[in-house]
Structure formats: C-alpha cells, structure tokens
Design an enzyme around this catalytic site. Structure first.
Site, short mmCIF file in Angstrom:
data_model
loop_
_atom_site.label_atom_id
_atom_site.label_comp_id
_atom_site.label_asym_id
_atom_site.label_seq_id
_atom_site.Cartn_x
_atom_site.Cartn_y
_atom_site.Cartn_z
N HIS A 5 0.82 -1.28 -0.06
CA HIS A 5 0.07 0.00 -0.04
C HIS A 5 0.89 1.23 0.02
O HIS A 5 1.47 1.56 1.00
CB HIS A 5 -0.66 -0.15 1.11
CG HIS A 5 -1.60 1.08 1.36
ND1 HIS A 5 -1.66 2.12 2.50
CD2 HIS A 5 -2.80 1.37 0.72
CE1 HIS A 5 -2.61 2.93 2.52
NE2 HIS A 5 -3.23 2.85 1.19
N ARG A 6 0.80 2.03 -1.28
CA ARG A 6 1.65 3.20 -1.26
C ARG A 6 3.03 2.88 -1.02
O ARG A 6 4.05 3.58 -0.66
CB ARG A 6 1.24 4.49 -0.48
CG ARG A 6 -0.12 4.57 -0.13
CD ARG A 6 -0.47 5.59 0.94
NE ARG A 6 -1.67 5.76 1.12
CZ ARG A 6 -2.17 6.44 2.22
NH1 ARG A 6 -1.52 7.12 3.27
NH2 ARG A 6 -3.35 6.23 2.62
N GLU A 54 0.91 -0.31 -4.90
CA GLU A 54 -0.26 0.56 -4.93
C GLU A 54 0.37 1.82 -5.14
O GLU A 54 1.19 2.44 -4.33
CB GLU A 54 -1.10 0.27 -3.84
CG GLU A 54 -2.53 0.72 -4.19
CD GLU A 54 -2.76 2.18 -3.34
OE1 GLU A 54 -3.95 2.78 -3.46
OE2 GLU A 54 -1.95 2.66 -2.44
N ASP A 62 -0.77 6.28 -5.73
CA ASP A 62 -1.88 7.24 -5.96
C ASP A 62 -1.45 8.10 -6.90
O ASP A 62 -0.52 8.75 -6.87
CB ASP A 62 -2.13 7.92 -4.68
CG ASP A 62 -2.52 6.93 -3.64
OD1 ASP A 62 -3.76 6.57 -3.69
OD2 ASP A 62 -1.76 6.66 -2.75
N HIS A 110 -0.43 10.78 -2.21
CA HIS A 110 -1.83 10.26 -1.66
C HIS A 110 -2.74 11.61 -1.51
O HIS A 110 -3.95 11.67 -2.07
CB HIS A 110 -1.50 9.46 -0.61
CG HIS A 110 -3.04 9.21 0.01
ND1 HIS A 110 -3.71 9.78 1.05
CD2 HIS A 110 -3.75 7.99 -0.31
CE1 HIS A 110 -4.78 9.42 1.29
NE2 HIS A 110 -4.83 8.16 0.62
N GLU A 134 -4.09 3.69 -8.41
CA GLU A 134 -5.51 4.36 -8.12
C GLU A 134 -5.57 5.72 -8.52
O GLU A 134 -4.31 6.48 -8.22
CB GLU A 134 -5.57 4.43 -6.30
CG GLU A 134 -6.89 5.18 -5.82
CD GLU A 134 -6.96 5.23 -4.38
OE1 GLU A 134 -6.04 4.96 -3.76
OE2 GLU A 134 -7.77 6.22 -4.12
N LYS A 180 -6.53 9.05 -7.64
CA LYS A 180 -7.16 9.77 -6.35
C LYS A 180 -7.82 11.21 -6.87
O LYS A 180 -7.15 11.83 -7.46
CB LYS A 180 -5.81 9.89 -5.58
CG LYS A 180 -6.12 10.59 -4.23
CD LYS A 180 -6.88 9.88 -3.39
CE LYS A 180 -6.04 8.60 -2.66
NZ LYS A 180 -7.33 7.93 -1.95
N ASP A 239 0.20 -1.86 4.60
CA ASP A 239 1.55 -1.16 4.71
C ASP A 239 2.89 -2.17 5.05
O ASP A 239 3.93 -1.75 5.06
CB ASP A 239 1.42 -0.32 5.99
CG ASP A 239 0.60 0.89 5.54
OD1 ASP A 239 0.06 1.15 4.34
OD2 ASP A 239 0.27 1.81 6.53
#
Ligand code: G3P
Ligand code: CA
Length: 276
Positions: free
Chosen positions: A41-42, A68, A70, A83, A142, A144, A267
C-alpha cells in the site's frame, strides 16, 4: 455476468477437457492457505515514506506482488504520485497538488517526514513508476480524486498505451478508484485492463450495487471493516475478485486470510508473506 468473465468463458470452455486442465483444477495454495496477492500500500509504507521510490523498491525487495500508487496531476499537467490532495503532510512544501507546478512539486522533500535517512526523496512521476517497475512487480494504480483533474483518465490511458500496458497479458496492471464514474470511463478507454472499485461504505455492498459494479469492474476492493464471508462469496459469484485494505496488523491480515479474499493491501508486506 461480468462482461470480462463472459469473454473468458469461451477460452475456459476450450481448456476444460484438455489434458493440462487437471494441473489447474484446484486453486493454488500455500500450505493450507489460499494464494493471496500481496499488495504494498503506497509502497512498503510501514518502513519507508509512502509513494516514494524508496518505499516501492523496498516493497519489491520484500517480494510484494504489486505496489499500490496514488495518481494526481500538477497545475501544468504532469501526472504525479502522491496520496493527499495537498502536499502538507508528506513533504516540506505547502499547497494543493493541482495548484502547484511540476517543478515546485519535484523540488519538495517527500522523505524526511518519515526519517532523516529518506531525506531528499522526491515525489515520483507516474511515467517514472511505470518505466521502473512494469514487468518487475504488478502496479495497482489508484486515480486519487479524479474529479479534481478533468481528463486524467485519458492521460493515464495514453501513458499505458504508449508502453503497451493496455493488453490482456499486461504485466499485472490494475486501475482502481473511489470514483465509480471515473472507473466506468477507464473501462471504456482500456477495456482489457482490470478495473477496481474502492469503498468503505456498506451501502455499496448490496446485491444491486455489486451487480452494477460487475458490469465494468473486475475487482471490488473494500476496507476490511466491511468484509464478511458472505460479501466475499457474493463478489466471487459475480465474477469479480476482492482485495481489501489497509492491513497494519497481523490480526487484520489473518482475518482477511480467513475471509479468503484474493488480495491484501498492506503497509507491511511481511504480514502477508512470511518469507520476509
Ligand atoms: O488501495 C486501497 C487504498 O489505497 C485506499 O485508500 O486512502 O490509502 O488511498 P487510500
Ligand atoms: Ca491508495
């Protein structure tokens, strides 16, 4: 039936009676456990600054299946990976991403807030991420707040097409958003790229809502607080896969293993893949 599932059905039927079908008859497992995509995640955000090369490189080292990211857009039209819709929390600058020029965004330090060893990490560009990681690790993209950036869907589609990443065997590219209209557009622009919808809203888990998503989405990606066994089964019966977020504890990862989701967005990639 999900329209992409419909296309796949013909291929599946032709393979059904082939000699190799036995080899694929059962879902892959690790020991007794279902195989789950491990999505950083990120980046490996538990250990490095989110949405930076340092965090994405670490995720690759930790054997994540996907990173992942954003995606947003600068005032002068450059696609950047960050993000929040403002730079205040994760950089030494201030202001809204869409009001700032690319040169200014690129001059910011997006690493120091996480630790001095990350000082000077810049905000990456979308193209930089595609070029550095495609073929090496999957990329969950993603969009955003795409409502802030009219036309961003076309821009993202163009960057993928330029790199031949819009094909069925596309080296693991998925596009997702909380903005469902944006994802419908994305599906029309890139019909062969898997699309995901994000939500933490139970109202989006009704049979009607799920049915509607399945017309254009391949992934239904809820926050783990609204995941139930029944939801997982419903999503699967509509031909979609389910990825859930954001795992920040071993307990949360274990819960999602038990629910038999298809992907865990975390994370901490090591909570999903104990090889780390
Ligand atoms: O990939 C799921 C997750 O990224 C959605 O929430 O706020 O971290 O972008 P957020
Ligand atoms: Ca995200």
């Amino acid at each position: 039936m999900n329209k992409k599932l419909l296309i796949g059905t013909g291929v599946a039927l032709s393979l059904l009676f082939s000699p190799i079908s036995q080899a694929f008859a059962e879902e892959p497992t690790i020991g007794e456990r279902k195989q789950v995509d491990n999505i950083a995640h990120r980046g490996a955000t538990g250990y490095a600054p989110e949405n930076t090369i340092a965090g994405f490189d670490l995720a690759v080292d930790m054997k994540a299946d996907y990173i992942e990211i954003d995606v947003q857009r600068s005032k002068d039209g450059e696609l950047v990976v960050i993000h929040d819709t403002s730079v205040d929390r994760t950089t030494d600058g201030t202001g809204k991403v869409g009001d700032l020029t690319f040169d200014y965004l690129r001059s910011l330090d997006a690493g120091s807030w996480k630790g001095e060893q990350f000082a000077g990490e810049p905000i990456p560009t979308f193209e930089e991420i595609l070029d550095r990681y495609h073929g090496k690790v999957g990329i969950l993209i993603e969009l955003k707040a795409p409502e802030l950036y009219p036309g961003i869907e076309e821009q993202v589609a163009d960057k993928l097409k330029e790199r031949n990443l819009d094909k069925p065997q596309n080296e693991k590219i998925i596009i997702q958003s909380f903005n469902f209209e944006s994802m419908k557009t994305m599906d029309q622009l890139l019909p062969k790229v898997p699309i995901g919808v994000l939500t933490s809203n139970r109202a989006d888990t009704t049979a009607e809502a799920l049915q509607e998503f399945s017309a254009y989405a391949d992934w239904f990606n809820p926050s783990y607080g609204i995941v139930t066994e029944e939801l997982v089964n419903q999503v699967h019966s509509l031909g979609m896969q389910i990825g859930s977020w954001t795992v920040r504890s071993q307990e949360a990862a274990d819960f999602l293993f038990e629910m038999e989701v298809d992907a865990i967005i975390t994370d901490y990639p090591d909570y999903v893949d104990p090889r780390n």
